[in-house]
Design an enzyme around this catalytic site. Structure first.
Site, PDB file in Angstrom:
ATOM      1  N   SER A 140      19.354  43.244  11.716  1.00  0.00           N
ATOM      2  CA  SER A 140      19.967  41.912  11.755  1.00  0.00           C
ATOM      3  C   SER A 140      21.252  41.839  10.929  1.00  0.00           C
ATOM      4  O   SER A 140      22.249  42.421  11.316  1.00  0.00           O
ATOM      5  CB  SER A 140      18.926  40.893  11.297  1.00  0.00           C
ATOM      6  OG  SER A 140      19.377  39.600  11.524  1.00  0.00           O
TER       7      SER A 140
ATOM      8  N   ASP B  72      25.607  37.351  13.758  1.00  0.00           N
ATOM      9  CA  ASP B  72      25.133  38.424  12.878  1.00  0.00           C
ATOM     10  C   ASP B  72      24.971  39.713  13.706  1.00  0.00           C
ATOM     11  O   ASP B  72      25.420  39.772  14.856  1.00  0.00           O
ATOM     12  CB  ASP B  72      23.824  38.013  12.184  1.00  0.00           C
ATOM     13  CG  ASP B  72      22.672  37.873  13.151  1.00  0.00           C
ATOM     14  OD1 ASP B  72      22.927  37.592  14.342  1.00  0.00           O
ATOM     15  OD2 ASP B  72      21.512  38.054  12.746  1.00  0.00           O
TER      16      ASP B  72
ATOM     17  N   ASP C 256      22.563  41.231  15.319  1.00  0.00           N
ATOM     18  CA  ASP C 256      21.809  41.278  16.582  1.00  0.00           C
ATOM     19  C   ASP C 256      21.997  39.993  17.390  1.00  0.00           C
ATOM     20  O   ASP C 256      21.271  39.752  18.354  1.00  0.00           O
ATOM     21  CB  ASP C 256      20.323  41.557  16.334  1.00  0.00           C
ATOM     22  CG  ASP C 256      19.649  40.500  15.479  1.00  0.00           C
ATOM     23  OD1 ASP C 256      20.339  39.873  14.638  1.00  0.00           O
ATOM     24  OD2 ASP C 256      18.442  40.278  15.652  1.00  0.00           O
TER      25      ASP C 256
ATOM     26  N   ASP D 165      21.445  36.816  16.991  1.00  0.00           N
ATOM     27  CA  ASP D 165      20.491  35.708  17.111  1.00  0.00           C
ATOM     28  C   ASP D 165      20.872  34.540  16.206  1.00  0.00           C
ATOM     29  O   ASP D 165      20.154  33.552  16.114  1.00  0.00           O
ATOM     30  CB  ASP D 165      19.034  36.166  16.879  1.00  0.00           C
ATOM     31  CG  ASP D 165      18.781  36.691  15.480  1.00  0.00           C
ATOM     32  OD1 ASP D 165      19.746  36.898  14.722  1.00  0.00           O
ATOM     33  OD2 ASP D 165      17.592  36.906  15.149  1.00  0.00           O
TER      34      ASP D 165
HETATM   35 MG    MG Z   1      19.603  38.407  13.265  1.00  0.00          MG
END
Ligand code: MG
Length: 448
Positions: free
Chosen positions: A97, A235, A237, A239
């Site tokens: 992440s 960020d 990834d 999300d």
């Molecule tokens: Mg993330």
């Protein structure tokens, strides 16, 4: 029993804590947990250790009897969608992440595309400690490759009509997998997209991955210098999303959430907004505008999903810019968040900074105090005594309500730290509350 899972998934420095051996064994433990059969989708972000861990996980899962759908590079929300749409028994996302490039992580997803709840993580830890099963050679699973990106983009575009204003948007995906999706989606919807940090690079040279104001200086400058209407940052990834207005001011995650919630929930009767104890009162303002209700949970995506499954809900979100749209995915989705925000802006005809001012402004201060993990519960008890005359919420740490603000004193789930958040209607009062919080917190840590 070893504790493998942190706040969300297994995290660590690649080849130190998170080794190929651990990934292999986690693959075997997951396959055993799934009964030695069924399909599992695997995706990864673009960290340098991603392929190595992917191969180890695939070896473990197939040796344990599972069939693998290999998605390759993907944002986390596209993994969630693929897990659900390809009727997989589970999904695995290899990502750390917002952590620095030397880290990686392994997160498990259920058949509905939501992160594993804590009980299932504990079950994996139990299998990990007790031993997994390898299947007979005839039952070793097969591996197929599937593209998660095109179906995800198609599904998201189906939900929107082309925007009218042709807004100019600078998109900063931090050299990470958000680049596979967000610039394309926004372009298709009629935005003029300027991409920065757009080449995938697993050392993330462009900026630190966490979308927080101190990491978004270049984005803010770029928005201003190219006369854009707004900036979008994800960020590692994709999300989570933060927004930068046309003057280069960063909107905090809870303000992005508030504007997105107001837009996304328009027309719904008595919407139920699920958020955490760390989120701004601006969500209460949004709920009262909509005739709805705010439910506050502990901090963390699994807690939001758990509350949604328990009591239903219309949107879930956190102050870090992570939002879940339950009629879309049970996973935080940074791209969907950006699209919702831009759609809201597109419909108004005003500037991003003007849109931001349509909701009450609050001042926030976030501080921290070092506190050894083993002392956290004692310190918390001590704090409850110190604030016993006030209205207290003990959902996660201690939330103290004042007439003109609130204070949250909460032990971190990942670090030997106690956090202090203060919010009030004026900057002065927020400072006062933060000073009070820090004073009592330090005394509680010293007093033990
Ligand atoms: Mg993330």
């Amino acid at each position: 029993m070893p504790k493998l899972f942190g706040t969300f998934g297994v995290r660590g420095i690649a080849n130190e804590e998170l080794t190929p051996k651990l990934a292999l064994e986690l693959g075997l433990a997951l396959a055993t947990h799934l009964g030695g059969s069924g399909k599992v989708a695997i995706g990864r972000d673009n960290r340098t250790s991603g392929v190595m861990l992917e191969q180890a996980l695939i070896a473990g899962l197939t040796a344990g009897g599972c069939e693998v759908l290999k998605l390759g590079l993907t944002p986390t929300p596209a993994l969630s969608l693929a897990t659900r749409n390809f009727s997989c028994k589970a999904g695995v996302m290899i990502t750390a992440s917002h952590n620095p490039p030397e880290y990686n992580g392994i997160k498990f997803w259920d058949s509905e595309g939501a992160g594993f709840q804590r009980e299932r993580e504990t079950e994996i830890e139990r299998i990990f400690a007790k031993g997994w099963k390898m299947v007979d050679w005839r039952e070793i699973g097969r591996v197929d490759e599937v593209d998660p990106i095109a179906p995800y983009i198609e599904a998201i575009l189906k939900r929107f009509t082309r925007f009218k204003r042709g807004l100019k948007v600078v998109v900063d995906c931090a050299n990470a997998v958000g680049n596979l999706v967000t610039p394309r989606v926004l372009t298709e919807l009629g935005c003029k997209v300027v991409s920065m940090n757009s080449q995938l690079d697993g050392t993330f040279p462009g900026r630190k991955l966490e979308p927080v104001p101190e990491n978004l200086g270049e984005l803010a400058k770029t928005v201003v210098s190219c006369g854009a209407d707004l900036g979008v940052a994800h960020d590692g990834d994709a999300d989570r999303t933060l927004i930068v207005d046309e003057r280069g001011e960063v909107l905090s995650g809870d303000r992005v959430f508030a504007h997105v919630a107001l837009h996304y929930l328009r027309g719904r009767a008595h919407p139920r907004i699920i958020t955490t104890v760390a989120t701004s009162s601006v969500l209460d303002d949004v709920a009262s505008k909509l005739g709805g209700k705010v439910v506050r949970t502990r901090v963390g995506e699994p807690d939001l999903v758990e509350e949604f499954r328990r009591g239903g809900g219309d949107i879930c979100g956190e102050e870090n810019g992570g939002m879940i749209f339950p009629d879309w995915l049970l996973c935080r989705d940074g791209t969907m968040t950006a699209v919702q925000f831009i759609e809201a802006l597109d419909e108004t005809g005003i500037k991003t900074s003007e849109l931001n001012l349509t909701l009450p402004v609050y001042s926030q201060i976030k501080r921290r105090v070092n506190c050894p993990n083993e002392l956290k519960q004692k310190v918390l008890k001590n704090l409850v005594k110190r604030f016993s005359k006030h209205e207290l919420d003990r959902t996660d740490g201690l939330r103290v309500t004042f007439e003109d603000g609130w204070l949250l004193l909460r032990p971190s789930g990942t670090e030997p730290v106690f956090r202090c958040f203060a919010e009030a209607t004026t900057a002065e009062r927020a400072k006062e509350l933060a000073a009070l919080g820090m004073k009592e917190l330090k005394a509680a840590v010293r007093g033990r």
